[in-house]
Design an enzyme around this catalytic site. Structure first.
Site, PDB file in Angstrom:
ATOM      1  CE  LYS A  48      -2.116   2.338   3.421  1.00 18.85           C
ATOM      2  NZ  LYS A  48      -2.132   3.747   2.947  1.00 18.85           N
ATOM      3  CG  LEU A 105      -1.227  -0.761   6.612  1.00 22.05           C
ATOM      4  CD1 LEU A 105      -0.282  -0.970   5.430  1.00 22.05           C
ATOM      5  CD2 LEU A 105      -0.439  -0.764   7.914  1.00 22.05           C
ATOM      6  CG  ASP A 106      -2.985   5.041  10.517  1.00 23.26           C
ATOM      7  OD1 ASP A 106      -4.045   4.434  10.756  1.00 23.26           O
ATOM      8  OD2 ASP A 106      -2.127   5.293  11.385  1.00 23.26           O
ATOM      9  CE1 TYR A 107      -5.556   9.489   1.706  1.00 23.79           C
ATOM     10  CE2 TYR A 107      -4.070  11.079   2.733  1.00 23.79           C
ATOM     11  CZ  TYR A 107      -4.835  10.675   1.649  1.00 23.79           C
ATOM     12  OH  TYR A 107      -4.884  11.449   0.517  1.00 23.79           O
ATOM     13  CB  THR A 162       0.718   3.967   7.520  1.00 25.24           C
ATOM     14  OG1 THR A 162       0.698   4.817   8.667  1.00 25.24           O
ATOM     15  CG2 THR A 162       1.648   2.794   7.791  1.00 25.24           C
TER      16      THR A 162
END
Length: 245
Positions: free
Chosen positions: A71, A105-107, A109
């Site tokens: 990602k 997963l955070d935006y 990250t």
């Protein structure tokens, strides 16, 4: 699914519609029918030939699929976003199955994210009791000491959560830029876990990447690229979760 009997909630979860826990609630709420009959008993078992409906919509029995995505930053770990931001499923544009991310997963990250249509598999990996290790590498502002990072093993409290890291390693420091690169191993994944944890120590995160999930790594993948998991990898991840149970 074969012609053998399987629990109804397991079949729903394996279809990718939702997790087993949520499937159980759908059954309890009377929203599931089997061969036209409303089912509210969790012990109910079904076969491949049974016709299952959820809120009147027939259940599509997809073959389970499993993907690993690198990602990139600036992408939402979701199948849709009400703010119109790019979501991870848009990256997997040529995949026909209705996959969803395993955890988040955070935006901001980047890193290893699994996607599947197998709700049972996803629930197994995400449940806190299975304690599958996830390895992150983070660049932080400041030069934390080993003694300070050692506090993470006991955990730091933030908004009622106890945020822990089971291992840490200072990979490098830059005194001129006042930054450090640290590797952290977690067995949990609370919301913004690493960022909140490092903030509490006084070393805010500049960049964050998840490099390892169980025995899976990003080797051979570039940001925005993905590949299917091999049957061996799927089996290894299942076994890893069950070993920690």
């Amino acid at each position: 699914m074969t012609n053998s009997l399987e629990r109804l909630q397991k079949v729903i979860a394996q279809s990718g519609v939702t997790s087993r826990r949520k499937a159980e609630q759908l059954i309890i709420d009377g929203k599931v029918k089997v061969n036209g009959k409303t089912i509210t008993e969790l012990g109910t078992k079904v076969t491949q030939g049974d016709q299952i409906e959820i809120d009147g919509v027939p259940l599509e029995k997809e073959e389970p699929v499993y993907y690993m995505l690198y990602k990139p930053r600036g992408v939402i770990s979701s199948v849709k976003d009400d703010k119109g931001r790019k979501v991870v499923t848009e990256i997997l544009g040529d995949i026909q199955e209705r996959v969803f991310p395993v955890g988040r997963l955070d935006y901001d990250t980047s890193g290893l994210l699994l996607l599947t249509n197998d709700g049972e598999f996803a629930n197994l990996l995400m449940h806190p009791k299975y304690q599958i290790e996830k390895v992150y590498v983070t660049k932080v502002k400041g030069l934390p000491t080993k003694k300070e990072l050692g506090l993470l093993r006991k955990g730091v409290r933030d908004e009622g959560d106890l945020l822990k890291a089971v291992r840490y390693d200072i990979l490098s420091t830059d005194k001129n830029k006042n930054t450090s690169i640290i590797q952290l191993t977690l067995q949990e994944g609370k919301n913004k876990h690493v960022r909140r944890m490092m903030d509490k120590l006084g070393y805010p995160v500049i960049k964050l990447k998840r490099e390892k999930y169980g025995m899976l790594t990003l080797e051979g993948l570039q940001p925005g690229k993905y590949r299917p998991l091999t049957p061996k990898e799927v089996k290894q991840m299942r076994n890893l979760a069950l070993e920690n149970c």
